[in-house]
Design a protein around this motif. Structure first.
Motif, PDB file in Angstrom:
ATOM      1  N   GLU A  14    -164.831  41.024 -14.339  1.00 59.71           N
ATOM      2  CA  GLU A  14    -164.562  39.716 -13.514  1.00 59.71           C
ATOM      3  C   GLU A  14    -166.057  39.271 -12.629  1.00 59.71           C
ATOM      4  O   GLU A  14    -166.682  40.153 -11.966  1.00 59.71           O
ATOM      5  CB  GLU A  14    -163.759  39.608 -12.438  1.00 59.71           C
ATOM      6  N   HIS A 117    -158.986  33.326 -14.888  1.00 61.32           N
ATOM      7  CA  HIS A 117    -159.109  33.559 -13.538  1.00 61.32           C
ATOM      8  C   HIS A 117    -157.936  33.493 -12.650  1.00 61.32           C
ATOM      9  O   HIS A 117    -157.527  34.437 -11.996  1.00 61.32           O
ATOM     10  CB  HIS A 117    -160.527  32.908 -12.802  1.00 61.32           C
ATOM     11  N   HIS A 121    -154.979  36.349 -10.949  1.00 60.01           N
ATOM     12  CA  HIS A 121    -155.031  36.328  -9.626  1.00 60.01           C
ATOM     13  C   HIS A 121    -153.315  36.405  -9.687  1.00 60.01           C
ATOM     14  O   HIS A 121    -152.917  37.098  -8.448  1.00 60.01           O
ATOM     15  CB  HIS A 121    -155.268  35.053  -8.821  1.00 60.01           C
ATOM     16  N   ASP A 311    -161.682  38.505  -5.290  1.00 57.89           N
ATOM     17  CA  ASP A 311    -162.037  38.530  -6.925  1.00 57.89           C
ATOM     18  C   ASP A 311    -162.248  39.980  -7.157  1.00 57.89           C
ATOM     19  O   ASP A 311    -162.790  40.538  -6.377  1.00 57.89           O
ATOM     20  CB  ASP A 311    -162.920  37.625  -7.261  1.00 57.89           C
TER      21      ASP A 311
END
Length: 381
Positions: A14, A117, A121, A311
């Motif tokens: 990430e 992304h 999450h 993140d």
């Protein structure tokens, strides 16, 4: 082959913003979550500087991957796949991660998965609370996104119900912290000050909550402006600014809107679970209000522990492992970073990558003019 007792073993990378995250997951089990943050390098600028973030990712990538492999107690050759955030995010930062993932996948002869992304999450909650219910209602709140998403299938079907039309919640926290001279990032410090303040001291506006406003969309620009003007008026009059009360009242306005709309979305769509993710999900008041409102509505709340809300590579690995487990197509070697990748694309499929060296013709066909034949024998152990 994947371990049938524990699920696929996947490494996730990430680099969408200022965190270099590398996670290793086996199925729904987290084995390693290594993070190298460049937040201190951005603090003096009051926000993330893309060029600084990209250079920090370059410097941190290999050591962070090595640390994750060591923490997990696995060899790179054991992996069943490599997943990487392909978007959305900062273009330069994303490119560092995508390039690294391609290099490792190619050298190891492993499938490559470019994933979203925002979907990551959501999927990270599987590492905390087990398999996601289908459908899942998700409220994602971070520095760049405030979104309500309905996910019947996290690997293939994610539907946006609402999103921020201006400042995301995290951006508003950063800007108000700056006005209060509390530093960067704003979320944690405002949360800390708010615990000592009165959330009812100042009645700040709740954006987009009128009868004719979009039901699931968010707007925090007007709130940000109202808070800033209130502070400026106090200072202009030579009066003391009660920082704790301002922080608590501002935070209350944000959390009130987020939880109210999320619970309404669950009711409207007949979903009895709400998942909250993203960096702002670490906010203690958001968690408390969401828990109370969900309990009142008969909704089960799922929120990962704070470390998994920000993140991290673990969330990317979690979604990658789910892609492998469900047999989703791997990405092609011409996978590129997409700074505006829509959440409706949980991953970027393509032809399954051919295995490692010896397939230079395949890579060339996808536009790579310089593929070097290298030996993998002693590169990884």
């Amino acid at each position: 082959m994947a371990d049938s007792r524990g699920g696929p073993l996947v490494l996730g990378i990430e680099t969408s913003c200022d965190e270099t995250g590398v996670g290793i997951v086996r199925g729904h089990t987290l084995l390693a979550d290594a993070v190298a943050s460049s937040v201190d390098e951005h603090a003096r600028f009051g926000g993330v500087v893309p060029e600084v973030a990209s250079r920090a990712h370059l410097e941190a990538m290999v050591p962070t991957i090595q640390r994750a492999l060591k923490d997990a107690g696995v060899a790179a050759s054991d992996l069943d796949g490599i997943a990487v955030t392909a978007g959305p995010g900062l273009a330069g930062a994303l490119l560092v991660g995508v390039s690294a993932a391609k290099a490792y996948a190619y050298a190891l002869g492993k499938p490559l998965y470019g994933v979203n992304h925002l979907a990551s999450h959501i999927c990270v909650d599987q590492l905390e609370h087990g398999a996601l219910p289908e459908p899942t209602m998700a409220l994602l709140v971070s520095g760049g996104h405030s979104s309500l998403l309905l996910a019947p299938d996290i690997t293939a079907d994610v539907r946006p119900l609402g999103a921020t039309i201006d400042d995301a919640a995290g951006e508003a926290f950063d800007k108000i912290a700056r006005v209060l001279h509390l530093g960067f990032p704003g979320g944690p410090v405002i949360d800390r000050y708010a615990r000592e303040g009165n959330p009812d001291a100042i009645r700040f506006p709740r954006g987009l909550t009128g009868p004719r406003d979009p039901v699931y969309d968010f707007s925090f620009s007007g709130l940000k402006t109202a808070v800033a003007r209130w502070i400026e008026a106090k200072r202009a009059a030579g009066e003391h600014v009660p920082v704790a009360d301002v922080a608590a009242s501002f935070q209350e306005a944000v959390v009130d809107v987020l939880t109210r709309k999320a619970v309404r979305a669950c009711k409207d769509h007949g979903v009895d679970h709400l998942m909250i993710g993203g960096g702002v999900a670490a906010n203690t008041r958001l968690r408390a209000m969401a828990q109370r409102r969900c309990e009142d509505a008969g909704i089960t709340l799922r929120v990962p522990r704070p470390k998994l809300c920000t993140d991290n590579g673990a969330m990317v690995a979690a979604l990658g492992a789910e892609m492998v487990a469900r047999g989703r197509a791997a990405s092609a070697w011409d996978l590129s970073a997409d700074s505006s990748l829509p959440v409706t694309d949980p991953h970027v499929p393509g032809e399954p990558p051919a295995a490692g060296p010896g397939h230079a013709h395949h890579a060339h066909a996808h536009g790579h003019d310089h593929v070097h034949e290298v030996s993998k024998d002693n590169l990884y152990s």
